[in-house]
Design a protein around this motif. Structure first.
Motif, PDB file in Angstrom:
ATOM      1  N   ARG A   1       0.960  -1.130  -0.030  1.00  0.00           N
ATOM      2  CA  ARG A   1      -0.064  -0.066   0.093  1.00  0.00           C
ATOM      3  C   ARG A   1       0.835   1.118   0.084  1.00  0.00           C
ATOM      4  NH1 ARG A   1      -4.452   1.290  -1.162  1.00  0.00           N
ATOM      5  NH2 ARG A   1      -5.479   2.074   0.895  1.00  0.00           N
ATOM      6  N   ALA A   2       1.920   1.178   0.802  1.00  0.00           N
ATOM      7  CA  ALA A   2       2.849   2.211   0.904  1.00  0.00           C
ATOM      8  C   ALA A   2       3.612   2.573  -0.324  1.00  0.00           C
ATOM      9  CB  ALA A   2       3.954   1.986   1.914  1.00  0.00           C
TER      10      ALA A   2
ATOM     11  N   VAL B   1      -2.385   1.425   6.533  1.00  0.00           N
ATOM     12  CA  VAL B   1      -1.073   1.273   5.996  1.00  0.00           C
ATOM     13  C   VAL B   1      -0.099   1.587   7.274  1.00  0.00           C
ATOM     14  CG1 VAL B   1       0.456   2.520   4.325  1.00  0.00           C
ATOM     15  CG2 VAL B   1      -2.128   2.446   3.960  1.00  0.00           C
ATOM     16  N   LEU B   2      -0.371   2.589   7.970  1.00  0.00           N
ATOM     17  CA  LEU B   2       0.586   2.956   8.907  1.00  0.00           C
ATOM     18  C   LEU B   2       0.736   1.806  10.037  1.00  0.00           C
ATOM     19  CD1 LEU B   2       2.660   5.067   9.904  1.00  0.00           C
ATOM     20  CD2 LEU B   2       0.685   6.220  11.261  1.00  0.00           C
TER      21      LEU B   2
ATOM     22  N   ILE C   1       2.447  -1.311   8.453  1.00  0.00           N
ATOM     23  CA  ILE C   1       3.807  -1.385   7.912  1.00  0.00           C
ATOM     24  C   ILE C   1       4.540  -1.433   9.231  1.00  0.00           C
ATOM     25  CG2 ILE C   1       4.357   1.091   8.170  1.00  0.00           C
ATOM     26  CD1 ILE C   1       5.039  -0.155   4.991  1.00  0.00           C
TER      27      ILE C   1
END
Lengths: 252, 846
Positions: B755-756, B839-840, B843
């Protein structure tokens, strides 16, 4: 203040608040910052100073509570998921402490992954430059598990560079590496700024790492408290000591 | 220690719920089969007890006639004459003696001209008996004149008949008109006892139409005088009339005998359905094995920590086994509850079609059996993962949990050997070296399946890689393909669950399509007829037409040959089997009858032509004498006039129509007609239709239409099988969901990274969907291959003319498309999870 054109990314009066009521934590208190294009900016600060949060907000990985973030000519604040996805494809590159390579892909496929996802063809000349710069030409067909930590992080660097994003955000890129591999990575980042004009923002708590940057921004308690231009490692250490003292003083 | 570990179990709720669901489905299916079967069976037992409540002793003729395997049990053949009734009346202690006439085969024509059908229950006709406490007239009067009948409320409702209506009834005689004089019901307000219909005639009419013999009865019911026990009365009756020709039973014995027929049918039903439940459970076992393996892999650190605190291997083993017992028990309990509910619903559904029903019956044995089977399968599936857990070394608490996969070589070699042994067993059966079906066919097929499952991990990468080429051009597709090959064991096990259902369905499809092709070929090549008159399959064993009609058919211009076929079970030369009456001369053209020895010609009474197999078996030759026993005609001598060459269409001895008058039913079931010119077929068909116009149970068709009808039964059977196998597929899909959810969970960081670096949500979804579809396709493909192989082996082994090896390509393609759809459905939940990841958080996920 530099002109808006030369800023690769900007934060304007950014607040970030987690939770509410008793459990409320204010991570950022009105941070305004311009990341100059073609420069290597380091963000430093003690644990809990909000440096990672600032980077996440700048990169569009986290939303801001108040204020505005702009990358290039795109207003990040308020973008929906598809807007953010587009932003990440076109304007942002990441390097993580944990490398974060896909184990099923070879080094080469990992490097080209962002381009493949965006459906873009790599610029062959630039791609060759990148892999030569990171010194991976003979490792391209290997899987991440067959590479050392330093090599893996170089793949991650090449992956961030390959798409030539507006800004590369590096989160403690040397945190998991021995000092020699770490120095390799920092030299490589320095070169991409100096030689290829890449904009890089790096979060670190290592004064030596910060000394590779053009500019160091110091964060404490969610606010920018100081900055240094063309720092040496000693100068950075010196500032950190002073900051720690002032933080302690403030706490008492 | 235990408490801490159990807490670990409940930390993975979703995955446990999925595994539990597999057990719940399997046990529910299994218990539902038994509960509904037992409930229906109790209903019948109660019913027969009610019916026989007022009967202390019942006398029937001892039936010593060949049993027709095609049905018609209720077509009473051994009858009780008036003289015996008179003798019974003199028995001391017999208070009332009531002779009865009841027989199957009274078909009432509805307002659309069709015979009213039941769902398998008999269509009874009999004599009205005044004073029978079990039956009461609700409306109108009992039948008093020869042209009057009373009908049960069930029949009145189905046919929308009222008192005073004129109805037509087909019995042993063609249709006759009667006036409805009254509507009857059973004691307790029942419209019918078990979905049957009943037409009450006056006694002489019933004797003629239902039994075909005046002055005879089907049974005699006797009520004991007070102070005489049923057993005592039975003994006295037996002394009076003997036991050689007549059967004397007490009311209870009668009820038991009646119920036992139903019971054996219900047992088949219960066992067949629970086999599918157990198949579902076995499929679920793969899912549980996977779940426990994953849970333990994830908890390696945790388990090692316990070990480093001093927990023994056995403690770890026991705690994991206890988890599985708990899981199995709880899931089986829920399954049992659901099964009782399902069984109840099924009973209610069947009750609406006339089956007796009562309160739900849950036998303790069924409850215990369900819990035991469900729990046992869960524990067995968890055994290997549990053993693996107990081997976790304390040092692994400090190490990174990721352990390299063990090489697949041992497993693959073992799989190849298993597969080879299985194939050898089938070959042994094929070459008739070993004749034991259980060892060769059963064990052979099982070993081939297990071998294929063991080979599956090694085949995962090549197969998914090859299929994956189709989606390799796009990044989500390529990542999905690579992910499938990451843990071949897990992928293969997940796919293997799907294999079970697909293998069985494919094997059945190959066999069925081969039967269909074989039968079609037979019809096409050996049958030389243009038109067919046939009794409808659904109309029961009494349906048919007067064989004399064929003489009128022969008179239609354009008809060159025609014959009726009237078949029944007989005892020929002391052996029970089928015999048919047909016109031999036209049959030479129609069916290609040829003489092997003796004469093949039209038969007179007392003559028989034997088929080749029968002659070989009995050693009878032309000119020999033998005997024939028919259901109504008793024993008569026969002379063999000829022996047929082997013929696919006529495979039983042929007798004359004169001798066929002793058959159970005086009707022909089929008639075949050859027309001189194809252009005349339609005209002949129209004339034939007018000939049988008054017979709603007979249709005029052509051979291809008849073929379609007879093979449609096979299709129906196949459809039922596939629906039942759907349960295993459902469980397998749960397994795919389970595996994918785990993959998404394990790869959180990778997904976050994707996603990143700019992967959109929908592409994330497609990546998961690719993996899911590949797993399903792998399972389906392996199942199709193994199933087709087994199907071919079965066809080869059983051989014969009615089997022509045919691969059902349509089915195979449909199954593959189905696998893709199943994969997409299974991907839904995991794909949403993957796409929704923050996402954050992803990850930075540790």
């Amino acid at each position: 203040m530099s002109s808006p054109i030369s800023a690769a990314a900007r934060a304007a009066d950014v607040w970030k608040v987690y939770g509410s009521g008793e459990a409320q934590v204010i991570a950022l208190r009105g941070v305004s910052l311009e990341i100059e294009r073609g420069k290597f900016t380091a963000i430093m600060g003690p644990s809990g100073s909000g440096k990672s949060t600032l980077m996440h907000c700048l990169a569009g990985l986290d939303s801001v509570t108040r204020g505005q973030v702009i990358i290039g000519d795109t207003v990040v604040t308020g973008l929906g998921d598809s807007g953010l996805t587009k932003l990440r494809r076109e304007k942002v590159g990441f390097i993580f402490q944990q490398f974060n390579l896909l184990p099923t892909l070879t080094a080469e496929e990992n490097i080209l992954l962002p381009l493949a996802i965006a459906g873009r063809k790599p610029d062959q000349e630039w791609y060759q430059t990148v892999i030569q710069t990171v010194g991976l030409s003979d490792r391209l067909k290997h899987r991440p598990t067959e590479l050392s930590g330093g090599q893996q992080q170089r793949v991650a660097c090449a992956r961030a560079l390959a798409a030539r994003p507006e800004v590369i955000f590096a989160d403690e890129p040397t945190g998991n590496l021995d000092s020699r591999s770490g120095a390799d990575i920092l030299n490589f980042l320095r070169r991409s700024v100096t030689e290829y004009g890449q904009t890089i923002v790096m979060v670190t708590h290592d004064a030596n790492a910060a000394s590779y940057a053009d500019r160091v921004v110091f964060l404490a308690d969610g606010q920018i408290v100081d900055e240094l231009t063309d720092p040496s490692a000693d100068a950075v250490l010196d500032r950190i000591k002073r900051l720690d003292l002032s933080v302690q003083a403030a706490a008492e | 220690m235990l408490k801490a570990m159990l807490r670990g179990l409940f930390a993975h709720k979703l995955r446990l719920i999925l595994s539990a669901l597999a057990i719940v489905l399997g046990t529910a299916f299994m218990s539902a089969a038994f509960v509904s079967g037992d409930t229906i069976s109790r209903g019948f037992t109660d019913l027969f007890s009610t019916v026989n409540e007022n009967i202390d002793v019942q006398v029937t003729g001892k039936s010593d006639v060949p049993v027709n395997p095609a049905g018609g049990e209720g077509l009473v053949t051994a009858l009780v004459p008036q003289s015996i009734v008179d003798k019974l009346k003199t028995v001391d202690g017999a208070q009332t003696v009531t002779p009865q006439v009841v027989s199957d085969g009274a078909r009432v024509i509805d307002k659309n001209g069709k015979a009213i059908a039941t769902t398998g229950a008999p269509r009874l006709g009999g004599a009205w008996v005044d004073g029978d406490p079990a039956v009461e007239i609700r409306e109108g009067n009992p039948p008093r004149a020869a042209d009057e009948v009373a009908i049960t409320a069930n029949l009145a409702k189905t046919g929308e008949f009222k008192v005073g209506d004129t109805i037509e009834v087909i019995t042993l005689q063609p249709r006759q008109k009667f006036k409805v004089s009254g509507i009857a019901g059973y004691a307790g307000g029942r419209d019918s006892l078990g979905g049957e219909t009943f037409v009450f005639f006056t006694l002489p009419v019933a004797q003629e139409l239902m039994l075909g013999t005046p002055g005879m009865y089907s049974n005699v019911d006797i009520k004991a005088a007070s102070g005489v026990s049923d057993g005592e009365l039975k003994r006295r009756v037996e002394t009076a009339i003997g036991t050689t020709e007549y059967k004397t039973l007490t009311g209870q014995e009668t009820a038991d005998a009646q119920a036992s027929g139903i019971q054996s049918f219900l047992n088949v039903f219960k066992i067949a359905l629970s086999v599918f439940g157990i198949l579902g459970l076995i499929t679920g076992a793969f899912l549980i094995f996977n779940t426990f393996s994953m849970l333990i892999a994830q908890r390696t650190r945790e388990l090692a920590l316990y070990r480093s605190f001093g927990a023994s291997r056995n403690q770890v083993l026991n705690s994991v086994l206890l988890e599985s017992i708990l899981l199995g028990l709880v899931a089986s309990l829920i399954g049992l509850g659901l099964g009782v509910l399902l069984g109840w619903a099924m009973t209610k559904l069947l009750a609406s079609s006339g089956l007796p029903s009562g309160s739900v019956v849950l036998k303790p044995a069924v409850a215990i059996g369900t819990l035991l089977v469900g729990t046992l399968i869960t524990v067995l599936a968890a055994l290997i993962p549990a053993l693996r857990a107990s081997r976790v070394a304390p040092i692994e608490a400090m190490r990174d949990a990721a352990r390299p996969d063990k090489p697949l070589r041992t497993m693959t070699i073992a799989g190849l050997i298993t597969l080879a042994v299985g194939i050898v067993l089938l070959i042994l059966r094929g070459t008739k070296a070993v004749d034991n079906n259980v060892i060769t066919l059963g064990l052979g097929s099982f070993l081939i399946f297990i071998g294929a499952v063991m080979l599956a991990p090694a085949l995962t990468r090549p197969i998914t890689g090859a299929i994956g080429k189709l989606v390799d051009w796009a990044m989500p597709g390529r990542l999905g393909v690579r992910n499938t090959g990451r843990n071949p064991r897990r992928t293969a096990l997940t796919a293997a669950a799907l294999m079970i259902g697909v293998t069985l369905a494919t094997g059945a499809a190959v066999f069925a399509s081969s039967v269909k092709a074989g039968v079609t070929d037979l019809f096409r090549s050996d049958l030389n007829a243009d038109l067919v008159i046939a009794a409808d399959f659904a109309s029961g064993p009494t349906a048919g037409f007067d064989p004399a009609i064929i003489n009128q058919v022969k008179a239609i211009p354009g008809v060159t040959s025609a014959t009726a076929i009237q078949s029944d079970a007989v005892r020929l030369n002391g052996k029970d089997g089928f015999a048919s009456a047909l016109d031999v001369e036209p049959s030479k053209t129609l069916f290609g009858l040829k003489a092997k020895s003796g004469d093949i010609r039209d038969l007179n009474a007392g003559e028989v032509i034997l088929n080749d197999a029968f002659a070989t078996e009995t050693g009878l030759k032309p000119g020999d004498s033998t005997t024939l026993v028919t259901a109504r005609g008793g024993e008569s001598p026969l002379k063999v006039v000829g022996i047929l060459q082997p013929n696919q269409l006529v495979g039983s001895p042929v007798v004359s129509f004169a001798d066929a008058q002793g058959f159970r039913v005086p009707v022909a079931q089929q008639g075949y007609v050859k027309v001189a010119d194809p252009s005349q077929v339609d005209a002949v068909r129209a004339q034939m239709k007018t000939l049988v116009a008054d017979n709603p149970e007979v249709t005029v068709t052509d051979p291809s239409e008849q073929l379609k009808q007879s093979t449609s039964f096979l299709d129906l059977l196949l459809n039922v099988l596939n629906v039942l196998l759907g349960l295993t597929v459902l469980v397998a899909v749960l397994g795919v969901i389970n595996t994918l959810l785990l993959s998404v969970f394990e790869r959180t960081r990778e997904l976050g990274l994707l996603r990143a670096v700019g992967m959109s949500r929908s592409k994330m979804g497609w990546m998961v969907a690719t993996e899911s579809v590949l797993i399903s396709l792998l399972g389906a493909l392996l199942g199709l291959i193994v199933g087709t192989g087994l199907g071919i082996a079965l066809v080869k082994i059983f051989g014969g003319d009615f089997l022509k090896l045919t691969i059902p390509w349509g089915f195979l393609i449909t199954a593959l498309i189905g696998a893709v759809i199943a994969g997409l459905v299974a991907a839904l939940l995991p794909a949403i999870r993957a796409a929704r990841l923050n996402v954050l958080q992803a990850i930075s996920y540790e």
